[in-house]
Every structure is written in structure tokens, then in C-alpha cells.
Design an enzyme around this catalytic site. Structure first.
Site, PDB file in Angstrom:
ATOM      1  N   SER A 141      88.640  14.267  20.959  1.00 23.57           N
ATOM      2  CA  SER A 141      88.409  14.368  19.753  1.00 23.57           C
ATOM      3  C   SER A 141      89.662  14.260  18.784  1.00 23.57           C
ATOM      4  O   SER A 141      90.528  14.623  19.470  1.00 23.57           O
ATOM      5  CB  SER A 141      87.604  15.498  19.133  1.00 23.57           C
ATOM      6  OG  SER A 141      87.464  15.593  17.670  1.00 23.57           O
ATOM      7  N   TYR A 154      86.043  24.772  19.943  1.00 24.61           N
ATOM      8  CA  TYR A 154      85.789  23.183  20.246  1.00 24.61           C
ATOM      9  C   TYR A 154      87.425  22.880  20.167  1.00 24.61           C
ATOM     10  O   TYR A 154      87.729  21.874  21.164  1.00 24.61           O
ATOM     11  CB  TYR A 154      84.967  22.652  18.960  1.00 24.61           C
ATOM     12  CG  TYR A 154      84.996  21.154  18.858  1.00 24.61           C
ATOM     13  CD1 TYR A 154      83.691  20.593  19.654  1.00 24.61           C
ATOM     14  CD2 TYR A 154      85.633  20.386  18.298  1.00 24.61           C
ATOM     15  CE1 TYR A 154      83.350  19.353  19.482  1.00 24.61           C
ATOM     16  CE2 TYR A 154      85.248  19.092  18.428  1.00 24.61           C
ATOM     17  CZ  TYR A 154      84.235  18.571  18.806  1.00 24.61           C
ATOM     18  OH  TYR A 154      83.930  17.364  18.941  1.00 24.61           O
TER      19      TYR A 154
HETATM   20  P1  NAD Z   1      75.372  14.559  20.411  1.00 22.15           P
HETATM   21  O1  NAD Z   1      74.679  15.797  20.134  1.00 22.15           O
HETATM   22  O2  NAD Z   1      74.482  13.224  19.712  1.00 22.15           O
HETATM   23  O3  NAD Z   1      75.067  14.228  21.978  1.00 22.15           O
HETATM   24  C1  NAD Z   1      75.469  15.240  22.922  1.00 22.15           C
HETATM   25  C2  NAD Z   1      75.032  14.622  24.342  1.00 22.15           C
HETATM   26  O4  NAD Z   1      75.502  15.795  25.224  1.00 22.15           O
HETATM   27  C3  NAD Z   1      73.513  14.565  24.204  1.00 22.15           C
HETATM   28  O5  NAD Z   1      73.098  13.502  25.295  1.00 22.15           O
HETATM   29  C4  NAD Z   1      73.101  15.879  24.759  1.00 22.15           C
HETATM   30  O6  NAD Z   1      71.911  15.991  25.419  1.00 22.15           O
HETATM   31  C5  NAD Z   1      74.113  16.238  25.725  1.00 22.15           C
HETATM   32  N1  NAD Z   1      74.384  17.587  26.101  1.00 22.15           N
HETATM   33  C6  NAD Z   1      74.308  18.697  25.212  1.00 22.15           C
HETATM   34  N2  NAD Z   1      74.380  19.776  25.953  1.00 22.15           N
HETATM   35  C7  NAD Z   1      74.179  19.528  27.444  1.00 22.15           C
HETATM   36  C8  NAD Z   1      74.403  20.107  28.703  1.00 22.15           C
HETATM   37  N3  NAD Z   1      74.658  21.606  28.594  1.00 22.15           N
HETATM   38  N4  NAD Z   1      74.376  19.576  29.825  1.00 22.15           N
HETATM   39  C9  NAD Z   1      74.470  18.083  29.649  1.00 22.15           C
HETATM   40  N5  NAD Z   1      74.382  17.260  28.425  1.00 22.15           N
HETATM   41  C10 NAD Z   1      74.391  18.090  27.223  1.00 22.15           C
HETATM   42  O7  NAD Z   1      76.713  14.367  20.162  1.00 22.15           O
HETATM   43  P2  NAD Z   1      78.052  13.364  19.871  1.00 22.15           P
HETATM   44  O8  NAD Z   1      78.427  13.510  18.662  1.00 22.15           O
HETATM   45  O9  NAD Z   1      77.470  11.939  20.467  1.00 22.15           O
HETATM   46  O10 NAD Z   1      78.982  13.965  20.798  1.00 22.15           O
HETATM   47  C11 NAD Z   1      79.490  13.408  21.990  1.00 22.15           C
HETATM   48  C12 NAD Z   1      80.969  13.668  22.429  1.00 22.15           C
HETATM   49  O11 NAD Z   1      81.648  13.224  21.302  1.00 22.15           O
HETATM   50  C13 NAD Z   1      81.158  15.381  22.470  1.00 22.15           C
HETATM   51  O12 NAD Z   1      81.875  15.662  23.474  1.00 22.15           O
HETATM   52  C14 NAD Z   1      81.831  15.568  21.086  1.00 22.15           C
HETATM   53  O13 NAD Z   1      82.642  16.659  20.915  1.00 22.15           O
HETATM   54  C15 NAD Z   1      82.534  14.264  20.926  1.00 22.15           C
HETATM   55  N6  NAD Z   1      82.832  14.050  19.581  1.00 22.15           N
HETATM   56  C16 NAD Z   1      82.028  13.824  18.628  1.00 22.15           C
HETATM   57  C17 NAD Z   1      82.420  13.306  17.279  1.00 22.15           C
HETATM   58  C18 NAD Z   1      81.499  13.104  16.112  1.00 22.15           C
HETATM   59  O14 NAD Z   1      82.118  13.055  15.039  1.00 22.15           O
HETATM   60  N7  NAD Z   1      80.058  12.887  16.356  1.00 22.15           N
HETATM   61  C19 NAD Z   1      83.792  13.407  17.067  1.00 22.15           C
HETATM   62  C20 NAD Z   1      84.830  13.523  18.112  1.00 22.15           C
HETATM   63  C21 NAD Z   1      84.313  13.802  19.215  1.00 22.15           C
END
Ligand code: NAD
Length: 259
Positions: A141, A154
């Protein structure tokens, strides 16, 4: 480009993970989906991806905050032929000042966002090294590079996974295995929608105004990064052009960390 390879994308039932799974499948890569969700919805996602791209798509569940579940997931992936591309994406957020941060939320964020990637990596590496080819892509991130208030667990986990990425890249430097991190800025997924909803409630903002204020604070472009753009970057890292990209923490953040 990735025909015959198998990718495990953790947390790919939603958001960024699903976008990356789609992009890899579009390159002919088989995919192991993982994450939470309703069984019917997951099955239609799985079958839809397989049909759209003509690749093998399987689903393997598990709560990746539990090391035993990660071990089971990796064993099942071995049964599917072994992981060539490992995308450590599953992640959660919790927003609270340090002094009132619930210890159990700290443990959960570190367990999923950092420790699960250690376990998948250590268990995937022997097969990758034996084949002398592998790609590990850690979804960190902008918070792997800089901090924000109220996101202690985080930010700690994301800085940690950037560190883990560098160590694994050095330990594999003389092999055909590469390890890199991608550092997205804001992406409009369920994880971020929760923060937009909270902002609407706390500040009495409309959805549009809450989205604009969220972006305005951090992301100079004023636009969200998309899962498709992140998928394209992951595909690049898996391509021969990515052979010497090793240990990078590659920002795709609309200028967030340039400030
Ligand atoms: P999201 O909530 O849409 O997806 C998260 C995924 O992780 C889902 O498939 C969920 O079912 C799964 N998950 C949650 N808990 C779990 C567990 N205990 N075991 C297995 N799977 C689990 O989130 P996202 O925004 O797509 O985030 C995905 C990654 O990207 C994360 O690591 C997040 O930190 C990172 N990220 C997101 C953003 C953003 O702005 N959305 C920015 C930077 C980094």
C-alpha cells in the site's frame, strides 16, 4: 503469456485481488481463488472466470489469519500442480487511535496483512526454486511507504511486508524467482467504501463529497486507482520484462507518495 502457469491470489473474491486474478487469467494463467463470501456467489465468480478466459479456475477457502489454514491452502495448491505466481493480497483495515486500538484487531490485521504472506511465501518457495521460475507479488500500500493517523496496525503490517519483500528478493536474487511489492493508493473497493461510509456519517457528507474529500487529502490525481490497472502491473511483473525487477516497492498511487 502465462499459459500453463498457476497463480494463487489470496483475497480474490473481491476488489483488487479479483482484478488481479482476472488480469492473470486473461494471460492464460490458471487461477486459485481464495477469500470469504457466499458459496453461490463464489461459484458463479469461479465458473464465470473459467468460461470468460478459458483457463482452469479453482476456489480454495480458509481464514488466512490462521497459520493452519494457510498450510492447508498451500497443500491444496500443491495438489493443483503447485503455485508459480503467488499474489499476497488478502487484507483488512481497522481505523482507531493507538490508545484505543483493540488489541485483537491489531493481532488480526498483522496476522492477515503480514504474517499470512510469510507463511504462503515460505511454503511456495521450494516449488518455485525447484522450477527456477516464480513470481511473488505482495500487495502492500502507499501505507507501506508513508503513514496516516489511526492506522497503526495497517501501516505497521504494510511497512513490514515491504521489508519482507526485500528480504525474499535478496534470498532469491540468483534464481528465476522474483519478489516485489505493489503499493496502491486509494482504490474504490469494499475496504475503502467502509471508510467512505464512516466519513459520510461522521461529517454529514454526500457519497460524492465523501469520496472527493478522501481523495483530496492524499491522492493528488483526485482519481481512484483501479483493480484493472493494478492487474496490468502484476502482469508486467510476471512478464520476461520483469525478470530484473527485484525487491521493488512499486507505487501506483496517483502521486500520493510523491508529496
Ligand atoms: P476487499 O475488502 O475488497 O478484499 C479483501 C479480500 O480479502 C476479500 O476477498 C476478502 O474475502 C479477503 N479476506 C478478508 N479476510 C480474509 C481472511 N481472514 N482470510 C482470507 N481472505 C480474507 O479489499 P481490497 O481493497 O481489494 O484490498 C486488497 C488488498 O489491497 C489489501 O491487502 C489491502 O490492504 C490492499 N490495498 C487496498 C487499497 C484500497 O484503496 N482499496 C489501497 C492499498 C492497498
Amino acid at each position: 503469456m502465462l499459459a500453463g502457469k498457476l497463480a494463487l491470489v489470496t483475497g480474490s473474491t473481491s476488489g483488487i485481488g479479483l482484478g488481479i486474478a482476472r488480469s492473470l487469467a486473461a494471460q492464460g494463467c490458471g487461477v486459485v481463488l481464495n477469500g470469504f463470501g457466499e458459496a453461490d456467489a463464489i461459484e458463479s465468480l469461479r465458473a464465470g472466470l473459467a468460461k470468460e478466459f478459458g483457463v482452469r479456475v479453482v476456489f480454495e477457502g480458509g481464514d488466512l489469519t490462521r497459520p493452519a489454514d494457510v498450510e492447508t491452502l498451500m497443500k491444496r495448491c500443491e495438489g493443483h500442480g503447485g503455485v508459480d505466481v503467488l499474489v499476497n493480497n488478502a487484507g483488512i483495515q481497522h481505523v482507531s487511535p493507538v490508545e484505543s486500538f483493540p488489541p485483537e484487531r491489531w493481532d488480526a490485521v498483522i496476522a492477515l496483512n503480514l504474517t499470512s504472506a510469510f507463511h504462503t511465501t515460505r511454503l511456495a518457495l521450494p516449488t518455485m526454486k525447484a522450477r527456477n521460475w516464480g513470481r511473488i507479488v505482495n500487495i502492500a500500500s502507499a501505507h507501506g511507504l508513508v503513514a496516516s493517523v489511526e492506522k497503526s496496525a495497517y501501516v505497521a503490517a504494510k511497512h513490514g511486508i515491504v521489508g519482507l519483500t526485500k528480504v525474499v528478493a535478496l534470498e532469491t536474487a540468483r534464481t528465476g524467482v522474483t519478489c516485489n511489492a505493489i503499493c496502491p493508493g486509494w482504490v474504490l473497493t469494499p475496504l475503502v467504501q467502509k471508510q467512505i461510509d464512516a466519513r459520510m456519517a461522521e461529517r454529514g457528507l454526500s457519497a460524492d463529497a465523501a469520496r472527493a474529500s478522501l481523495l483530496g487529502e492524499k491522492q493528488p490525481s483526485g482519481e481512484f486507482v483501479t483493480p484493472e490497472q493494478l492487474g496490468a502491473l502484476a502482469v508486467f511483473l510476471c512478464s520476461p520484462a520483469g525478470d530484473q525487477v527485484r525487491g521493488a516497492a512499486w507505487a501506483m498511487d496517483g502521486g500520493w507518495t510523491a508529496q
